[in-house]
Design a protein around this motif. Structure first.
Motif, PDB file in Angstrom:
ATOM      1  N   MET A 184       4.583   3.711   2.444  1.00  0.00           N
ATOM      2  CA  MET A 184       4.776   2.270   2.281  1.00  0.00           C
ATOM      3  C   MET A 184       3.513   1.631   1.698  1.00  0.00           C
ATOM      4  SD  MET A 184       7.890   1.741   3.383  1.00  0.00           S
ATOM      5  CE  MET A 184       7.974  -0.016   3.662  1.00  0.00           C
ATOM      6  N   GLY A 185       3.732   0.704   0.764  1.00  0.00           N
ATOM      7  CA  GLY A 185       2.625   0.150  -0.008  1.00  0.00           C
ATOM      8  C   GLY A 185       1.701  -0.784   0.729  1.00  0.00           C
ATOM      9  N   CYS A 186       2.216  -1.566   1.681  1.00  0.00           N
ATOM     10  CA  CYS A 186       1.351  -2.541   2.337  1.00  0.00           C
ATOM     11  C   CYS A 186       1.847  -2.862   3.733  1.00  0.00           C
ATOM     12  CB  CYS A 186       1.263  -3.816   1.493  1.00  0.00           C
ATOM     13  SG  CYS A 186       2.681  -4.896   1.729  1.00  0.00           S
TER      14      CYS A 186
ATOM     15  N   VAL B 291       3.304  -5.426   4.897  1.00  0.00           N
ATOM     16  CA  VAL B 291       4.448  -6.335   5.092  1.00  0.00           C
ATOM     17  C   VAL B 291       5.572  -5.633   5.865  1.00  0.00           C
ATOM     18  CG1 VAL B 291       6.249  -7.671   3.934  1.00  0.00           C
ATOM     19  CG2 VAL B 291       3.909  -7.774   3.081  1.00  0.00           C
ATOM     20  N   ASN B 292       6.090  -4.555   5.296  1.00  0.00           N
ATOM     21  CA  ASN B 292       7.131  -3.790   6.005  1.00  0.00           C
ATOM     22  C   ASN B 292       6.649  -2.413   6.429  1.00  0.00           C
ATOM     23  OD1 ASN B 292       9.179  -5.772   5.602  1.00  0.00           O
ATOM     24  ND2 ASN B 292       9.361  -5.074   3.482  1.00  0.00           N
TER      25      ASN B 292
ATOM     26  N   ARG C 177       1.645  -6.211  -4.040  1.00  0.00           N
ATOM     27  CA  ARG C 177       0.870  -6.083  -2.795  1.00  0.00           C
ATOM     28  C   ARG C 177       0.459  -4.641  -2.493  1.00  0.00           C
ATOM     29  NH1 ARG C 177       5.270  -9.000  -1.312  1.00  0.00           N
ATOM     30  NH2 ARG C 177       4.952 -11.229  -1.242  1.00  0.00           N
ATOM     31  N   ALA C 178       1.016  -3.690  -3.218  1.00  0.00           N
ATOM     32  CA  ALA C 178       0.824  -2.270  -2.870  1.00  0.00           C
ATOM     33  C   ALA C 178      -0.651  -1.884  -2.851  1.00  0.00           C
ATOM     34  CB  ALA C 178       1.580  -1.390  -3.852  1.00  0.00           C
TER      35      ALA C 178
ATOM     36  N   CYS D 259       8.827   2.383  -0.139  1.00  0.00           N
ATOM     37  CA  CYS D 259       9.122   1.051  -0.661  1.00  0.00           C
ATOM     38  C   CYS D 259       9.103   1.094  -2.187  1.00  0.00           C
ATOM     39  CB  CYS D 259       8.130   0.034  -0.107  1.00  0.00           C
ATOM     40  SG  CYS D 259       6.512   0.090  -0.898  1.00  0.00           S
ATOM     41  N   PRO D 260       9.724   0.114  -2.815  1.00  0.00           N
ATOM     42  CA  PRO D 260       9.769   0.150  -4.289  1.00  0.00           C
ATOM     43  C   PRO D 260       8.433  -0.233  -4.925  1.00  0.00           C
ATOM     44  CG  PRO D 260      10.905  -1.795  -3.457  1.00  0.00           C
ATOM     45  CD  PRO D 260      10.523  -0.987  -2.262  1.00  0.00           C
ATOM     46  N   THR D 261       7.511  -0.687  -4.110  1.00  0.00           N
ATOM     47  CA  THR D 261       6.189  -1.210  -4.489  1.00  0.00           C
ATOM     48  C   THR D 261       6.290  -2.572  -5.189  1.00  0.00           C
ATOM     49  OG1 THR D 261       5.697  -0.425  -6.723  1.00  0.00           O
ATOM     50  CG2 THR D 261       5.381   1.161  -4.937  1.00  0.00           C
ATOM     51  N   CYS D 262       5.209  -3.299  -5.092  1.00  0.00           N
ATOM     52  CA  CYS D 262       5.092  -4.596  -5.771  1.00  0.00           C
ATOM     53  C   CYS D 262       3.596  -4.902  -5.879  1.00  0.00           C
ATOM     54  CB  CYS D 262       5.831  -5.683  -4.987  1.00  0.00           C
ATOM     55  SG  CYS D 262       5.037  -6.098  -3.430  1.00  0.00           S
TER      56      CYS D 262
HETATM   57 FE1  SF4 Z   1       5.587  -4.611  -1.772  1.00  0.00          FE
HETATM   58 FE2  SF4 Z   1       4.513  -4.062   0.584  1.00  0.00          FE
HETATM   59 FE3  SF4 Z   1       7.180  -4.260   0.370  1.00  0.00          FE
HETATM   60 FE4  SF4 Z   1       5.942  -2.200  -0.657  1.00  0.00          FE
HETATM   61  S1  SF4 Z   1       6.008  -2.738   1.513  1.00  0.00           S
HETATM   62  S2  SF4 Z   1       7.471  -3.434  -1.687  1.00  0.00           S
HETATM   63  S3  SF4 Z   1       4.040  -3.063  -1.361  1.00  0.00           S
HETATM   64  S4  SF4 Z   1       5.694  -5.892   0.065  1.00  0.00           S
END
Ligand code: SF4
Length: 362
Positions: A299-301, A303-304, A271-272, A266-269
């Motif tokens: 994957m950072g979190c 969500v996905n 929430r990571a 994921c591109p991270t945000c």
């Molecule tokens: Fe942000 Fe989580 Fe999506 Fe990664 S998977 S971009 S951390 S919401």
């Protein structure tokens, strides 16, 4: 698309079949001095390890042609000799045992020279690639079409092709390269309408690793998605091994070949909950030598993350409880952050070892 056939004839380059329903083959070209046999063979070994299936070698002079015998003997890949103008170099390359020639018949000095080459190539069942580049289109064709247009490229290729066809030689492959993406696309589409020879795709002088990859992915992607193209070379001003990796990356993205690790990240945000960019880059670099097809998600979190990780062979997701890892779609526990990379590397190698044998059906 794979296996359905692209309607082209089939030629053989050593043990590699090009065209028809055969997998789109990945090629590259050495950038060593061909006369330096050891260095050239060392580069060919690196290319083969990266998955290169056919290697082209420039033959600019008689010394290079003389070195070819050893290069061919020491190469695990079929070798294509790249010749311009001089028919003696082509004959010497054939005598050295090359598996293919890249040569434009119209650039030879005489018909007799061409006949000699055709005879020698036919005897050895060596195919010839007619490769037209926008930069070397004859002036009369430029004048006729107002530049190196797709029509000019195709007409130039047909002029070369007719010289071979008139002698009954049909073990042919064609390339029509330009540094302009859409012009290259239009040229191959036109050629596909008039001949059924296998097509070697490439965007010439595409640029550095980054720019060249973008141009090649755009141009080759359009053509391959239309079922045009039997073999590819991603020309990059970079280590040729990068060309091979890029080639597989493009084919993998189109679902045409499966080789090596396909990274999902994921591109991270905000929430990571794990350092995605650093982890994914490190894993990609450290696992670049794996040939078995493997999908790997970082994957950072949550969500996905769980969805992507479950659909991958191997995945990790940052969660409130810690880093959740997945193997073959199943949760495999929590891994401490400091041990994540090691765990992922070891598990990826275990999975790759299991996958050997299933590797790369196409
Ligand atoms: Fe942000 Fe989580 Fe999506 Fe990664 S998977 S971009 S951390 S919401």
């Amino acid at each position: 698309m794979q296996g359905s056939g692209r309607g082209t004839r089939v030629i053989g380059l050593g043990g590699v079949k090009i065209g028809g329903a055969h997998p789109v083959a990945v090629q590259s070209m050495t950038n060593t001095d061909t006369r330096q046999v050891k260095r050239t063979l060392a580069q060919i070994r690196r290319l083969a390890k990266a998955g290169c299936e056919v290697v082209r070698v420039a033959v600019p002079d008689a010394d290079s042609a003389a070195a070819l015998k050893e290069v061919v003997a020491g190469s695990s890949l079929p070798v294509v000799a790249d010749i311009h103008f001089d028919h003696k170099l082509a004959l010497a390359s054939l005598a050295a045992g090359v598996h293919g020639l890249r040569l434009n018949p119209g650039n030879l000095r005489s018909r007799r020279a061409l006949k000699e080459i055709i005879r020698a190539a036919s005897e050895r069942q060596v195919p010839i690639r007619v490769g037209v580049n926008a930069g070397s289109i004859a002036r009369d064709l430029r004048n006729k079409y107002g530049g190196a247009t797709p029509e000019a490229l195709v007409e130039s290729a047909l002029e070369h092709l007719r010289l071979l066809e008139d002698s009954g030689f049909e073990a042919i492959k064609v390339s029509l390269k330009s540094s302009d993406v859409m012009s290259t696309v239009a040229s191959y589409r036109l050629m596909r309408q008039v001949r059924d020879y296998p097509l070697h795709l490439g965007i010439t002088e595409a640029g550095t690793a980054f720019q060249g990859l973008i141009k090649s992915a755009a141009g080759l992607g359009i053509l391959l998605a239309e079922g045009i193209g039997d073999t590819i070379r991603v020309s990059l001003a970079a280590d040729p091994v990068e060309e091979v990796r890029a080639g597989y990356g493009i084919l993998r993205a189109l679902g045409l070949r499966r080789r090596g690790v396909e990274g999902i990240a994921c591109p991270t945000c905000a929430r990571a909950r794990l350092p995605v960019i650093r982890t994914a880059s490190l894993l990609e670099r450290k696992l670049a030598d794996i040939a078995a097809p493997l999908t790997l998600a970082v994957m950072g979190c949550a969500v996905n993350g769980p969805g992507e990780a479950r659909h991958s062979d191997l995945g990790c997701v940052g969660t409130v409880k810690g880093i959740q890892v997945y193997v073959k779609g199943r949760r495999a526990g929590l891994v401490p952050a400091e041990g994540l990379v090691t765990w992922m590397l070891e598990t990826a190698r275990d999975l790759a070892a299991e996958a050997v044998g299933e590797e790369d059906g196409g």
